[in-house]
Design a protein around this motif. Structure first.
Motif, short mmCIF file in Angstrom:
data_model
loop_
_atom_site.label_atom_id
_atom_site.label_comp_id
_atom_site.label_asym_id
_atom_site.label_seq_id
_atom_site.Cartn_x
_atom_site.Cartn_y
_atom_site.Cartn_z
N ASN A 1 37.88 66.74 70.94
CA ASN A 1 38.26 67.41 69.40
C ASN A 1 39.28 67.39 71.00
O ASN A 1 39.64 68.26 71.71
CB ASN A 1 38.08 68.64 68.63
N TYR A 2 40.88 66.75 70.92
CA TYR A 2 41.96 67.74 71.23
C TYR A 2 42.91 68.43 70.57
O TYR A 2 43.18 67.46 68.94
CB TYR A 2 42.80 66.11 71.06
N GLY A 3 42.74 69.59 70.32
CA GLY A 3 43.26 70.47 69.20
C GLY A 3 42.36 70.30 67.76
O GLY A 3 41.62 70.06 68.19
N ASN A 4 43.28 69.83 66.53
CA ASN A 4 42.55 69.71 65.54
C ASN A 4 41.95 68.55 65.08
O ASN A 4 41.25 68.04 64.28
CB ASN A 4 43.37 70.59 64.21
N ARG A 5 42.52 67.37 66.29
CA ARG A 5 42.16 65.73 66.07
C ARG A 5 40.61 65.39 66.43
O ARG A 5 41.00 65.90 68.00
CB ARG A 5 42.97 65.56 66.08
N PRO A 6 39.83 65.15 65.82
CA PRO A 6 39.02 65.11 65.94
C PRO A 6 39.30 63.75 66.75
O PRO A 6 39.73 61.87 66.70
CB PRO A 6 37.72 64.19 65.22
N ALA A 7 39.27 63.24 68.67
CA ALA A 7 38.88 62.05 69.08
C ALA A 7 37.29 61.09 68.98
O ALA A 7 37.54 59.41 69.14
CB ALA A 7 38.91 62.00 70.53
N VAL A 8 35.98 61.13 69.19
CA VAL A 8 34.96 61.40 69.12
C VAL A 8 33.85 62.02 68.46
O VAL A 8 34.41 63.31 68.81
CB VAL A 8 34.29 61.22 70.87
N GLY B 1 35.47 47.96 71.44
CA GLY B 1 36.50 49.00 70.12
C GLY B 1 37.95 48.74 69.83
O GLY B 1 38.39 48.59 71.83
N PRO B 2 39.04 48.31 69.45
CA PRO B 2 40.34 48.44 69.38
C PRO B 2 40.77 49.66 69.62
O PRO B 2 39.92 50.62 69.84
CB PRO B 2 39.80 48.69 67.94
N SER B 3 41.94 49.34 70.50
CA SER B 3 42.47 51.35 71.31
C SER B 3 42.74 52.10 70.01
O SER B 3 42.60 52.45 69.08
CB SER B 3 43.29 50.32 71.84
N GLY B 4 42.43 53.27 71.38
CA GLY B 4 42.23 54.45 70.04
C GLY B 4 40.88 55.18 69.69
O GLY B 4 41.28 56.05 68.70
N CYS B 5 39.74 54.12 69.29
CA CYS B 5 38.36 54.25 69.11
C CYS B 5 38.06 55.46 69.79
O CYS B 5 37.04 55.83 68.78
CB CYS B 5 38.18 52.81 68.66
N GLY B 6 38.25 55.90 70.85
CA GLY B 6 37.31 57.12 71.52
C GLY B 6 36.48 55.63 72.50
O GLY B 6 35.57 56.92 73.79
N LYS B 7 36.27 55.33 72.98
CA LYS B 7 35.66 54.28 74.56
C LYS B 7 35.89 55.37 75.54
O LYS B 7 35.54 55.71 76.35
CB LYS B 7 36.11 52.86 74.66
N SER B 8 37.20 55.45 75.48
CA SER B 8 37.74 55.49 77.09
C SER B 8 37.67 57.84 77.06
O SER B 8 36.82 58.24 78.02
CB SER B 8 39.14 55.73 77.64
N THR B 9 38.10 57.95 76.01
CA THR B 9 36.96 59.80 75.90
C THR B 9 36.02 60.10 75.79
O THR B 9 36.06 60.54 77.04
CB THR B 9 38.33 60.30 74.69
N THR B 10 35.41 59.12 75.62
CA THR B 10 33.53 58.87 75.90
C THR B 10 33.34 58.71 76.97
O THR B 10 32.15 59.78 78.19
CB THR B 10 32.73 57.97 75.16
N LEU B 11 33.76 57.73 77.72
CA LEU B 11 33.63 57.47 79.22
C LEU B 11 33.70 58.96 80.47
O LEU B 11 33.33 59.13 80.90
CB LEU B 11 34.63 56.62 80.22
N ARG B 12 35.09 59.52 79.89
CA ARG B 12 35.77 60.50 80.95
C ARG B 12 34.94 61.47 80.46
O ARG B 12 34.34 62.88 81.45
CB ARG B 12 37.01 60.28 80.49
N MET B 13 34.03 62.21 79.44
CA MET B 13 33.14 62.43 79.24
C MET B 13 31.75 63.04 79.98
O MET B 13 31.18 63.69 80.34
CB MET B 13 32.66 62.80 77.63
P1 ADP Z 1 40.10 53.77 73.34
O1 ADP Z 1 39.77 54.37 74.62
O2 ADP Z 1 38.85 53.83 73.17
O3 ADP Z 1 41.75 53.45 73.34
P2 ADP Z 1 41.02 56.39 73.43
O4 ADP Z 1 38.99 57.44 73.93
O5 ADP Z 1 41.67 56.95 74.89
O6 ADP Z 1 41.00 55.93 73.06
O7 ADP Z 1 41.20 57.81 72.54
C1 ADP Z 1 40.22 57.92 71.64
C2 ADP Z 1 42.35 59.37 70.30
O8 ADP Z 1 42.13 60.04 71.39
C3 ADP Z 1 42.95 58.17 70.59
O9 ADP Z 1 43.42 59.03 69.52
C4 ADP Z 1 43.78 59.19 71.42
O10 ADP Z 1 45.37 59.55 71.16
C5 ADP Z 1 43.39 61.00 71.61
N1 ADP Z 1 43.86 61.28 72.88
C6 ADP Z 1 43.39 60.62 74.03
N2 ADP Z 1 43.06 61.58 74.90
C7 ADP Z 1 44.33 63.23 73.65
C8 ADP Z 1 44.72 63.72 75.13
N3 ADP Z 1 44.19 63.88 75.97
N4 ADP Z 1 45.03 64.60 74.45
C9 ADP Z 1 45.44 64.55 73.04
N5 ADP Z 1 44.52 63.25 72.66
C10 ADP Z 1 44.22 62.03 73.23
#
Ligand code: ADP
Length: 369
Positions: free
Chosen positions: A15-22, A39-51
């Protein structure tokens, strides 16, 4: 003894704040696999990789590597190395020092680390550029150096965030072959983020399709293409038509599938999962290259057929992409081998019949939105 580089994500949330990303990501990656997160932009790929890399904390769940729980480990403790989209080479260091950087931090003697950096530069075919600075290199060359720099710490898992997206199309194809060759040569686990299905198809042993922070399908590319699990997956990977229908009566191992245009055909029992009931509205996909096209009145040896009108024809070399509209307004795309179309000059506005075989229907439980 199983090889190194096994990775497992267990019920991982971010979660980023209250918003789930993955959300609720469960994924098991065997040692030495090439995995693409797609997946499309914003679907959580990079967040998963960074984790996975340890550059982002996990809100809930666990990350295991070779059966160690690394959820709270720092990046350097994990045995991973990350390669970024922007090559992130140090501009004031030559290639040799850029590649050797990780070993300098680890305290290795200069002569030793430079010998090792030369080996890595040779691995990526950049041995002649050891003294060059990043600004003197092309994008593809910088990328090779960045890969060498990631590999020098002898990671078990290499994490790549859109590594090819900054390259022009020709170089992208060349580099992806090199990435795969190096991954296979070293036997390492690669986890590669991309929004390109073509790239994922070319590289992945296992493709993971994400949408809205969730995994929608985990499968080898061929399975993904032949049996997309949801309408979203079919649409995202491309090359599929989505249609709607309704299940009708069943008879001797077969079930009637009624289409919206008052036509239909029979499919077999085993194409339908047990929780779909007669009368249920559902959707299905048919690959564009599985659609046949005939003139009205001509025989078409397919169980399903729909009258349609040609709307657009695109020449794509080996295939013609023929876009048609059915009477109920659905848009369907047929990929016809160019060599089969010589006898028949297709024209926009022509009335045609589209046909497909029952075995090429891939049913979804979901109705289309
Ligand atoms: P992708 O790699 O699939 O394009 P991301 O993993 O970058 O997607 O992002 C997934 C969601 O998390 C998006 O809605 C993005 O706006 C949000 N997000 C990513 N990084 C941050 C961050 N550091 N702070 C707040 N929201 C984030």
């Amino acid at each position: 003894m199983p090889g190194k580089g096994q990775v497992e994500l267990v019920s991982v949330h971010k979660n980023y704040g209250n918003r789930p990303a993955v959300m609720d990501v469960n994924l098991r990656i065997p040692s030495g696999a090439y995995v693409c997160l797609l997946g499309p932009s914003g679907c959580g790929k990079s967040t998963t990789l960074r984790m996975l890399a340890g550059h982002e904390s996990v809100s809930e769940g666990d990350i295991l590597m070779d059966n160690r729980n690394v959820t709270d480990f720092s990046p350097t403790q994990r045995g991973t190395a990350m390669m970024f989209q922007s090559y992130a080479l140090f501009p004031h260091m030559n290639c040799l020092d850029n590649v050797a950087f990780g070993l300098r931090i680890a305290g290795m003697k200069k002569s030793e680390r430079q010998d090792r950096a030369r080996e890595l530069l040779a691995l990526v075919n950049m041995q002649d550029f050891a003294e060059s600075f990043p600004e003197q290199l092309s994008g593809g060359q910088q990328q090779r150096v960045a890969l060498a720099r990631a590999l020098i710490t002898e990671p078990d898992v290499v994490l790549l965030d859109e590594p090819l997206s900054a390259l022009d199309p020709f170089l992208r194809i060349k580099m992806r072959k090199e990435l795969k060759a190096i991954q296979q040569k070293l036997g390492l686990t690669f986890v590669h983020v991309t929004h390109s299905q073509e790239e994922a198809f070319a590289l992945a042993d296992i493709a993971v399709v994400m949408e809205g922070g969730k995994i929608r399908q985990i499968a080898p590319p061929r399975t993904l293409f032949e049996r997309p699990a949801t309408p979203f997956v079919a649409q995202f990977i491309g090359g599929h038509n989505l249609l709607q229908g309704r299940l009708g009566q069943s008879q001797a191992g077969r079930i009637r599938l009624e289409l919206d245009d008052n036509t239909g055909g029979w499919i077999t029992d085993n194409q339908v999962s047990s929780d779909i009931q007669p009368g249920d509205a559902l959707s299905f996909s048919v690959r564009c290259d599985h659609l046949a096209l005939a003139l009205p009145g001509d025989a078409l040896e397919h169980e399903f057929s729909l009258p349609a009108t040609i709307r657009d024809i695109e020449f794509q070399g080996a295939f013609l992409y023929v876009e048609c509209t059915t009477a109920s307004g659905e848009s369907l795309m047929a990929y016809l081998p160019e060599r089969d179309c010589g006898q028949w000059p297709l024209q926009c506005g022509d009335a045609v019949v589209l046909g497909w075989k029952a075995e090429h229907i891939n049913l979804f439980q979901q109705h289309l939105a």
